[in-house]
Motif scaffolding. Structure first.
Motif, mmCIF file in Angstrom:
data_model
loop_
_atom_site.group_PDB
_atom_site.id
_atom_site.type_symbol
_atom_site.label_atom_id
_atom_site.label_comp_id
_atom_site.label_asym_id
_atom_site.label_seq_id
_atom_site.Cartn_x
_atom_site.Cartn_y
_atom_site.Cartn_z
ATOM 1 N N LYS A 74 0.727 -1.222 0.032
ATOM 2 C CA LYS A 74 -0.024 0.003 0.086
ATOM 3 C C LYS A 74 0.716 1.342 0.004
ATOM 4 C CE LYS A 74 -4.040 -1.741 2.411
ATOM 5 N NZ LYS A 74 -4.710 -1.617 3.506
ATOM 6 N N ARG A 75 0.189 2.318 -0.754
ATOM 7 C CA ARG A 75 1.194 3.497 -0.809
ATOM 8 C C ARG A 75 0.785 4.093 0.544
ATOM 9 N NH1 ARG A 75 0.154 6.032 -6.726
ATOM 10 N NH2 ARG A 75 0.931 4.334 -7.823
ATOM 11 N N PRO A 76 1.814 4.629 0.830
ATOM 12 C CA PRO A 76 1.696 5.377 2.164
ATOM 13 C C PRO A 76 0.679 6.519 2.077
ATOM 14 C CG PRO A 76 3.891 5.489 1.503
ATOM 15 C CD PRO A 76 3.137 4.674 0.418
ATOM 16 N N LEU A 77 0.059 6.884 3.063
ATOM 17 C CA LEU A 77 -0.954 7.902 3.319
ATOM 18 C C LEU A 77 -0.344 9.205 3.206
ATOM 19 C CD1 LEU A 77 -3.803 8.778 3.970
ATOM 20 C CD2 LEU A 77 -3.057 8.879 6.381
ATOM 21 N N PHE A 78 0.972 9.355 3.472
ATOM 22 C CA PHE A 78 1.890 10.417 3.440
ATOM 23 C C PHE A 78 2.002 10.826 1.867
ATOM 24 C CE2 PHE A 78 5.638 12.487 2.688
ATOM 25 C CZ PHE A 78 5.772 13.626 3.249
ATOM 26 N N THR A 79 2.150 9.978 1.017
ATOM 27 C CA THR A 79 2.252 10.295 -0.388
ATOM 28 C C THR A 79 1.070 10.467 -1.059
ATOM 29 O OG1 THR A 79 3.901 8.305 -0.674
ATOM 30 C CG2 THR A 79 3.084 9.033 -2.760
ATOM 31 N N VAL A 80 -0.056 9.941 -0.930
ATOM 32 C CA VAL A 80 -1.335 10.343 -1.366
ATOM 33 C C VAL A 80 -1.809 11.770 -0.935
ATOM 34 C CG1 VAL A 80 -3.652 9.875 -1.386
ATOM 35 C CG2 VAL A 80 -2.031 8.067 -1.495
ATOM 36 N N THR A 81 -1.617 12.157 0.039
ATOM 37 C CA THR A 81 -1.747 13.301 0.758
ATOM 38 C C THR A 81 -0.893 14.476 -0.001
ATOM 39 O OG1 THR A 81 -2.300 12.526 2.806
ATOM 40 C CG2 THR A 81 -1.797 14.837 2.796
ATOM 41 N N LEU A 82 0.393 13.863 -0.134
ATOM 42 C CA LEU A 82 1.359 14.939 -0.843
ATOM 43 C C LEU A 82 0.969 15.241 -2.109
ATOM 44 C CD1 LEU A 82 3.833 16.630 -0.590
ATOM 45 C CD2 LEU A 82 5.366 14.695 -1.466
ATOM 46 N N VAL A 83 0.403 14.256 -2.974
ATOM 47 C CA VAL A 83 -0.044 14.450 -4.363
ATOM 48 C C VAL A 83 -1.037 15.442 -4.357
ATOM 49 C CG1 VAL A 83 -0.902 13.059 -6.243
ATOM 50 C CG2 VAL A 83 1.153 12.403 -5.304
ATOM 51 N N ILE A 84 -2.164 14.953 -3.338
ATOM 52 C CA ILE A 84 -3.563 15.730 -3.177
ATOM 53 C C ILE A 84 -3.143 17.189 -2.939
ATOM 54 C CG2 ILE A 84 -5.634 16.154 -1.902
ATOM 55 C CD1 ILE A 84 -5.867 13.332 -1.627
ATOM 56 N N PHE A 85 -2.187 17.460 -2.087
ATOM 57 C CA PHE A 85 -1.914 18.971 -2.016
ATOM 58 C C PHE A 85 -1.144 19.362 -3.051
ATOM 59 C CE2 PHE A 85 -2.200 18.119 2.732
ATOM 60 C CZ PHE A 85 -3.165 18.969 3.095
#
Length: 197
Positions: A14-25
């Motif tokens: 699983k991609r870490p939540l941090f990476t997804v949040t970074l992409v969204i921001f």
């Protein structure tokens, strides 16, 4: 050798939540920056247009103020000329006028009062006979300095001598209203001043 058997299905990490949040921001930042850039360009164009309109209006205002100044200057000049003409019409060379009034009196006529106000002259004159009154009014009508003559009143009074030895002389006290002709009076005044120089 040992065989490696994995009975669990292979799962991706699983991609870490941090990476997804970074992409969204990052996406939100890019959209926000793009929106700001578009608004900046639009506002810059509006400001430039408004500045051009402002400069055009400033020039137009200056032109209109100049035109209004010229018109107001002309109106003030016209009003000033009218005021000067009006005040000149109110002023009459009184010495010339009174001299003319006295010169036209009959031998036993006396100018007892003189009043000038707003182009109207009021005089009180004393005469010995009613014929003298009529002759004086006729003389005034012939005068170039008098535009109109009106008799306001005629009163009889008796003039007594210093002693009772003399006969009582009836006299007529006449109130007249005259309208002077200021143009003729000023013309006469200029001709007299021209002779003096």
């Amino acid at each position: 050798m040992l065989v490696d058997i994995n009975l669990l299905p292979n799962r991706e990490k699983k991609r870490p939540l941090f990476t997804v949040t970074l992409v969204i921001f990052a996406l939100i930042f890019i959209l926000f920056t793009t929106a700001l850039l578009v608004m900046y360009m639009s506002l810059k164009a509006d400001v430039e247009s408004a500045e051009q309109e402002y400069h055009r209006l400033v020039i137009e205002r200056a032109d209109l103020e100049e035109e209004v100044g010229i018109v107001q200057g002309e109106e003030i000049g016209i009003r000033l000329r009218e005021a000067i003409d009006y005040t000149e019409g109110l002023q009459v060379p009184t010495t010339i006028f009174i001299s003319d009034l006295n010169m036209r009196l009959p031998s036993h006529g006396y100018l007892s009062s003189y009043n000038y106000q707003n182009r109207q002259t009021g005089i009180q004159v004393q005469f010995e006979t009613l014929e003298d009154v009529a002759a004086y009014v006729t003389e005034l009508e012939r005068s170039a300095f008098v535009a109109d003559v009106q008799i306001n009143s005629v009163h009889t009074f008796e003039h007594e001598g210093e002693t009772n030895q003399f006969k009582v002389i009836p006299r007529y006290d006449v109130s007249l209203s005259l309208q002077a002709d200021p143009l003729e009076l000023r013309k006469e005044e200029r001709s007299r001043h021209g002779m003096a120089h």
